[in-house]
Design a protein around this motif. Sequence first.
Motif, mmCIF file in Angstrom:
data_model
loop_
_atom_site.group_PDB
_atom_site.id
_atom_site.type_symbol
_atom_site.label_atom_id
_atom_site.label_comp_id
_atom_site.label_asym_id
_atom_site.label_seq_id
_atom_site.Cartn_x
_atom_site.Cartn_y
_atom_site.Cartn_z
ATOM 1 N N ILE A 18 -3.128 3.851 -2.616
ATOM 2 C CA ILE A 18 -3.466 2.748 -3.510
ATOM 3 C C ILE A 18 -2.821 1.459 -2.996
ATOM 4 N N PRO B 243 -7.420 1.366 -6.019
ATOM 5 C CA PRO B 243 -7.325 2.699 -5.404
ATOM 6 C C PRO B 243 -8.293 2.846 -4.224
ATOM 7 N N ALA C 64 -2.716 5.876 -9.341
ATOM 8 C CA ALA C 64 -3.240 4.579 -9.785
ATOM 9 C C ALA C 64 -2.988 4.390 -11.282
ATOM 10 N N VAL D 211 -1.158 -1.888 -4.458
ATOM 11 C CA VAL D 211 -0.586 -2.421 -5.694
ATOM 12 C C VAL D 211 -0.151 -3.855 -5.451
ATOM 13 N N ALA E 222 0.641 3.638 -11.825
ATOM 14 C CA ALA E 222 0.960 2.289 -11.348
ATOM 15 C C ALA E 222 0.520 1.243 -12.376
ATOM 16 N N LYS E 223 -0.635 1.435 -12.964
ATOM 17 C CA LYS E 223 -1.093 0.521 -14.022
ATOM 18 C C LYS E 223 -0.146 0.580 -15.210
ATOM 19 N N ASN F 207 -0.999 -4.281 -10.771
ATOM 20 C CA ASN F 207 -2.439 -4.365 -10.551
ATOM 21 C C ASN F 207 -2.748 -3.390 -9.428
ATOM 22 N N VAL F 208 -3.813 -2.624 -9.561
ATOM 23 C CA VAL F 208 -4.061 -1.509 -8.647
ATOM 24 C C VAL F 208 -5.476 -1.545 -8.098
ATOM 25 N N ASP G 3 0.882 -1.164 0.000
ATOM 26 C CA ASP G 3 0.000 0.000 0.000
ATOM 27 C C ASP G 3 0.917 1.211 0.000
#
Length: 188
Positions: free
Chosen positions: A184, A177, A165, A186, A168-169, A174-175, A153
């Motif tokens: 977020i 939020p 988010a 992850v 991160a994608k 994989n996210v 997190d």
Amino acid sequence: MKKEKATVAGTLAVLCLLTSVVFLGSFSVREPEHEPDLPRADVEAWEVPESSATPELTPELTAEEPADREQEETGQPVMATAHFAMEEYRCDCDGYCSGWPCAMNPALLDKIEDLRGVFGQPVIITSGVRCEARNAEVGGVAWSFHMRGCAADLYCPGVAVGELAGAAKDVGLNVLPYYAHGYIHVEI
């Protein structure tokens, strides 16, 4: 006959709408696994000064080799990546485990480092690996990726959750939020 078809079509439309509402509503209703302690103190202490020698990176650190052992020997934090110390991923339970119930996934560590590079500023890890007891304390799901070293997190000061988010994608995470809590989740 036309009336029956209209009734069936109307019923199907209502069912589709209700299914969509329930599905989409599940994203905003889901409870977070862990609420971060914002902000985390001494973030800058983990930054690697550009003028200093590059620390040894040890993403292969296993649960049997706690990060604090190497830190005691050298006096320097054991680095997971260029900008993150292993200590940032440690289980923060109240002594239920050694702090390392499992090893962190090196691919996760690399992707979080990539995420930090997108923003060029600190990304704060609020929860890394968790032991079973800590996971239960924070309301984590029984199959939590945190307990396998495959989730974290995090938040980035001054960056909106949606923007974080999306980034991160983009780096392959994989996210999930948590807009209301400002962070977020992850996983890899």
